[in-house]
Design a protein around this motif. Structure first.
Motif, short mmCIF file in Angstrom:
data_model
loop_
_atom_site.label_atom_id
_atom_site.label_comp_id
_atom_site.label_asym_id
_atom_site.label_seq_id
_atom_site.Cartn_x
_atom_site.Cartn_y
_atom_site.Cartn_z
N TYR A 28 0.83 -1.20 0.00
CA TYR A 28 0.00 0.00 0.00
C TYR A 28 0.87 1.26 0.00
CZ TYR A 28 -3.65 -3.27 1.54
OH TYR A 28 -4.53 -4.31 1.66
N ASP A 29 0.34 2.28 -0.65
CA ASP A 29 1.05 3.55 -0.78
C ASP A 29 1.32 4.21 0.58
OD1 ASP A 29 2.09 5.15 -2.93
OD2 ASP A 29 0.66 6.71 -2.41
N ASP A 30 0.49 3.91 1.57
CA ASP A 30 0.56 4.57 2.87
C ASP A 30 1.22 3.71 3.95
OD1 ASP A 30 -1.77 2.89 2.57
OD2 ASP A 30 -2.40 3.58 4.55
N ALA A 31 1.84 2.60 3.55
CA ALA A 31 2.29 1.60 4.53
C ALA A 31 3.81 1.58 4.69
CB ALA A 31 1.81 0.21 4.12
N LEU A 32 4.23 1.04 5.82
CA LEU A 32 5.65 0.77 6.09
C LEU A 32 5.75 -0.52 6.90
CD1 LEU A 32 8.50 3.15 7.10
CD2 LEU A 32 8.01 1.19 8.58
N ILE A 33 6.72 -1.34 6.58
CA ILE A 33 6.93 -2.61 7.29
C ILE A 33 8.35 -2.62 7.88
CG2 ILE A 33 7.12 -5.12 7.07
CD1 ILE A 33 5.27 -4.90 4.61
N PHE A 34 8.43 -2.87 9.17
CA PHE A 34 9.71 -3.18 9.81
C PHE A 34 9.84 -4.71 9.88
CE2 PHE A 34 9.56 1.10 11.94
CZ PHE A 34 10.77 1.56 11.43
N GLN A 35 10.93 -5.23 9.36
CA GLN A 35 11.21 -6.66 9.47
C GLN A 35 12.39 -6.85 10.42
OE1 GLN A 35 12.35 -8.65 5.85
NE2 GLN A 35 12.96 -10.50 6.93
N TYR A 36 12.19 -7.74 11.39
CA TYR A 36 13.21 -7.97 12.42
C TYR A 36 13.92 -9.29 12.17
CZ TYR A 36 10.79 -4.17 14.76
OH TYR A 36 10.23 -2.96 15.06
N LEU A 77 0.09 6.19 7.12
CA LEU A 77 1.12 7.21 7.35
C LEU A 77 0.84 8.45 6.53
CD1 LEU A 77 4.31 4.95 7.42
CD2 LEU A 77 3.40 6.30 9.32
N ILE A 78 0.24 8.26 5.37
CA ILE A 78 -0.25 9.34 4.52
C ILE A 78 -1.63 8.91 4.02
CG2 ILE A 78 2.04 10.14 3.80
CD1 ILE A 78 1.69 8.54 1.22
N PRO A 79 -2.43 9.81 3.47
CA PRO A 79 -3.74 9.38 2.95
C PRO A 79 -3.57 8.36 1.82
CG PRO A 79 -3.67 11.76 3.22
CD PRO A 79 -2.27 11.28 3.44
N ARG A 80 -4.39 7.32 1.84
CA ARG A 80 -4.34 6.30 0.79
C ARG A 80 -5.18 6.76 -0.40
NH1 ARG A 80 -5.69 0.25 2.51
NH2 ARG A 80 -3.82 0.69 3.75
N PRO A 81 -4.61 6.78 -1.60
CA PRO A 81 -5.38 7.24 -2.77
C PRO A 81 -6.63 6.38 -2.99
CG PRO A 81 -3.03 7.09 -3.28
CD PRO A 81 -3.22 6.45 -1.95
N ALA A 82 -7.72 7.03 -3.34
CA ALA A 82 -8.97 6.32 -3.60
C ALA A 82 -8.80 5.39 -4.81
CB ALA A 82 -10.09 7.31 -3.87
N GLY A 83 -9.37 4.19 -4.70
CA GLY A 83 -9.31 3.24 -5.80
C GLY A 83 -7.98 2.57 -6.00
N SER A 84 -7.06 2.71 -5.03
CA SER A 84 -5.71 2.16 -5.21
C SER A 84 -5.58 0.73 -4.74
CB SER A 84 -4.70 3.04 -4.46
OG SER A 84 -4.95 3.01 -3.05
N VAL A 85 -6.64 0.16 -4.16
CA VAL A 85 -6.58 -1.20 -3.63
C VAL A 85 -7.59 -2.08 -4.39
CG1 VAL A 85 -6.86 -2.66 -1.59
CG2 VAL A 85 -5.94 -0.35 -1.36
N GLN A 86 -7.13 -3.24 -4.82
CA GLN A 86 -8.00 -4.15 -5.55
C GLN A 86 -9.10 -4.68 -4.64
OE1 GLN A 86 -6.01 -7.65 -7.00
NE2 GLN A 86 -7.79 -8.39 -8.15
N THR A 87 -10.31 -4.71 -5.14
CA THR A 87 -11.42 -5.34 -4.41
C THR A 87 -11.64 -6.73 -4.96
OG1 THR A 87 -13.01 -4.34 -5.95
CG2 THR A 87 -12.54 -3.14 -3.92
N TRP A 88 -11.93 -7.67 -4.05
CA TRP A 88 -12.07 -9.07 -4.43
C TRP A 88 -13.54 -9.42 -4.53
CZ3 TRP A 88 -7.67 -11.85 -5.50
CH2 TRP A 88 -6.47 -11.23 -5.16
#
Length: 279
Positions: free
Chosen positions: A182-190, A268-279
């Protein structure tokens, strides 16, 4: 039909190798689509804690994953990177501390989008932290100049945090393209504590990603005898138009072996509309 025509054209010319190359290109495109699905499911398992799987009958089933407290966080709109008073470094540090508190040590990777990185680097608090300008009662003073990513990553490293890595890769559907992460996401991997190599004896050694937190399990497709990705081909030489049809089939799910080896944050920031696939 166009792929079929191209293959037949090369065969008529007597160029078997060119025809084979086209055929292999066709099959690779099918396999690439299946690999994209594996990558998408891995991100959904880590960020959302649920993987939607759509069967051949059109029914969508969600497979849930362990959700340790604080390891999947949606930042409130008033506390994200669009707010001038929120220090991106303090926000990242507090999120990172969740994994540290769970006994994972410092993170080894921080994967996010270019949009999030830009929001961090252009943030007033980042500029203030790096001496680009200061905030006095809400008023900027001094020359505004965005911090460079290399400088910011060095700053993170000095405090034991991993560098920010952008992942803006996308996958395509029949009608659109979407981001894996996602455009608004961040992942920390340990550091999961797992070995980064699998010794197969005479067959060599498989190198795994740094401190892998899991793997993708490939099962056996119905009607097959062995697990793995299956490419099925159907030829219609007498139809109009003549064609070759191929599709890929796989039975798979991500396996997260240590749910606490990831911390995922969204909004973390606004997620753009329509940027995620719907199932």
């Amino acid at each position: 039909a166009s792929e079929y025509d191209a293959i037949v054209r090369e065969l008529r010319r007597g160029d078997d190798m060119a025809a084979l190359a086209l055929y292999l290109k066709f099959t690779r495109s099918i396999r690439a689509g299946m690999d994209d699905l594996l990558n998408l499911q891995a991100y959904r398992a880590i960020v959302d804690g649920v993987v939607p799987v759509k069967g051949a009958n059109g029914v969508v089933t969600g497979y849930d994953y362990l959700n340790p407290a604080g390891h999947r966080v949606a930042v409130a709109a008033g506390d994200n990177l669009t707010v001038d008073t929120v220090d991106p470094y303090e926000l990242l540090s507090s999120i990172h501390q969740t994994g540290v508190n769970a006994g994972q040590g410092n993170a080894v990777r921080a994967i996010t989008s270019t949009a999030v990185i830009r929001a961090i680097l252009s943030h007033p608090k980042t500029g203030e932290r790096f001496g680009r300008y200061t905030m006095n009662n809400g008023t900027l003073t001094g020359m505004r100049s965005n911090v460079q990513l290399a400088d910011y990553n060095s700053y993170l490293a000095a405090d034991g945090l991993p560098p920010l890595e952008p992942d803006d890769t996308r996958y395509r559907t029949q009608t659109n393209s979407y981001r894996f992460l996602y455009d608004d996401a961040l992942i920390f991997q340990y550091d999961s504590g797992r070995e980064t190599e699998i010794d197969l004896g005479d067959e060599g050694v498989i190198e795994l990603p740094n401190s892998p937190g899991g793997y993708t399990a490939l099962g056996t497709v119905a009607g097959e005898t062995d697990p793995g990705q299956i490419i099925r081909e159907r030829n219609f030489p007498s139809d109009t138009p003549p064609r070759v049809e191929m599709d890929g089939v796989q039975t798979d799910l991500p396996v997260i072996q240590n749910a606490e080896s990831f911390v995922a944050v969204t909004n973390l920031i606004p997620r753009p509309a329509g940027s995620v696939q719907t199932w």
